[in-house]
Design an enzyme around this catalytic site. Structure first.
Site, mmCIF file in Angstrom:
data_model
loop_
_atom_site.group_PDB
_atom_site.id
_atom_site.type_symbol
_atom_site.label_atom_id
_atom_site.label_comp_id
_atom_site.label_asym_id
_atom_site.label_seq_id
_atom_site.Cartn_x
_atom_site.Cartn_y
_atom_site.Cartn_z
ATOM 1 N N VAL A 98 31.234 32.184 -10.357
ATOM 2 C CA VAL A 98 30.751 31.285 -9.296
ATOM 3 C C VAL A 98 31.972 30.626 -8.639
ATOM 4 C CG1 VAL A 98 29.393 29.236 -8.774
ATOM 5 C CG2 VAL A 98 28.567 30.869 -10.491
ATOM 6 N N HIS A 102 34.378 24.562 -11.264
ATOM 7 C CA HIS A 102 33.531 23.967 -12.306
ATOM 8 C C HIS A 102 34.263 23.968 -13.632
ATOM 9 C CE1 HIS A 102 32.562 28.269 -11.991
ATOM 10 N NE2 HIS A 102 32.370 28.259 -13.310
ATOM 11 N N HIS A 104 33.730 24.009 -17.614
ATOM 12 C CA HIS A 104 32.787 24.309 -18.703
ATOM 13 C C HIS A 104 33.092 23.401 -19.892
ATOM 14 C CE1 HIS A 104 31.359 28.439 -17.428
ATOM 15 N NE2 HIS A 104 32.483 28.394 -16.745
HETATM 16 P P1 AMP Z 1 32.248 31.165 -14.349
HETATM 17 O O1 AMP Z 1 32.294 32.513 -15.005
HETATM 18 O O2 AMP Z 1 33.303 30.244 -14.852
HETATM 19 O O3 AMP Z 1 32.203 31.263 -12.839
HETATM 20 O O4 AMP Z 1 30.886 30.530 -14.850
HETATM 21 C C1 AMP Z 1 29.742 30.343 -14.064
HETATM 22 C C2 AMP Z 1 28.720 29.668 -14.937
HETATM 23 O O5 AMP Z 1 27.684 29.170 -14.117
HETATM 24 C C3 AMP Z 1 28.059 30.580 -15.978
HETATM 25 O O6 AMP Z 1 28.254 30.040 -17.285
HETATM 26 C C4 AMP Z 1 26.592 30.599 -15.558
HETATM 27 O O7 AMP Z 1 25.718 30.656 -16.672
HETATM 28 C C5 AMP Z 1 26.466 29.307 -14.797
HETATM 29 N N1 AMP Z 1 25.412 29.278 -13.795
HETATM 30 C C6 AMP Z 1 25.205 30.174 -12.804
HETATM 31 N N2 AMP Z 1 24.159 29.799 -12.050
HETATM 32 C C7 AMP Z 1 23.693 28.627 -12.574
HETATM 33 C C8 AMP Z 1 22.631 27.737 -12.230
HETATM 34 N N3 AMP Z 1 21.820 27.980 -11.191
HETATM 35 N N4 AMP Z 1 22.445 26.635 -13.003
HETATM 36 C C9 AMP Z 1 23.261 26.396 -14.052
HETATM 37 N N5 AMP Z 1 24.287 27.186 -14.412
HETATM 38 C C10 AMP Z 1 24.499 28.292 -13.690
#
Ligand code: AMP
Ligand code: ZN
Length: 115
Positions: A98, A102, A104
């Site tokens: 995404v 963000h 984690h």
């Molecule tokens: P990354 O690989 O660091 O981009 O992680 C993206 C994170 O966003 C993943 O852990 C997904 O499970 C989480 N994610 C994607 N869509 C949503 C959503 N609508 N609500 C909550 N978490 C999400």
């Protein structure tokens, strides 16, 4: 990806639901929809910043605040003493999926097995 189409901007604007843990004028924290650990939540800035590689000097205070908010929520969830992992994936090689910055926070199990 612009702010209009970005999934995390939509969450920040309330257009997509989330399990909200915290919000203020700058940040939002919510549960990860696909948790990789018993505790897994995300902290995002309201501003659409695509990656950690795009942060600027003016984001300095906000970046610190992200980490502090994450730490407080982790403590409230009872994993402060046992420990946890805070991770920001940056672009392709970092495993970013995404493209809205963000942080984690993952814990509630032994995270050392994650590599
Ligand atoms: P990354 O690989 O660091 O981009 O992680 C993206 C994170 O966003 C993943 O852990 C997904 O499970 C989480 N994610 C994607 N869509 C949503 C959503 N609508 N609500 C909550 N978490 C999400
Ligand atoms: Zn966004």
């Amino acid at each position: 990806m612009n702010a209009a189409d970005c999934i995390f901007c939509k969450i920040a604007r309330g257009e997509i639901p989330c399990e909200k843990l915290y919000e203020d004028d700058d940040l939002l924290a919510f549960e990860d929809a696909n948790p990789a650990a018993p505790v897994h939540f995300l902290v995002i800035p309201r501003e659409h910043i695509e990656t950690l590689d795009d942060v600027e000097e003016r984001h300095k205070t906000m970046l610190g605040k992200m980490m502090l908010v994450a730490t407080k929520i982790a403590r409230d969830k009872g994993i402060g003493a046992t420990g946890y992992r805070q991770v920001i994936n940056c672009r392709k090689s970092g495993g970013q999926v995404v493209f809205h910055l963000h942080l984690h926070i993952m814990g509630g199990r032994d995270m050392r097995q994650m590599g």
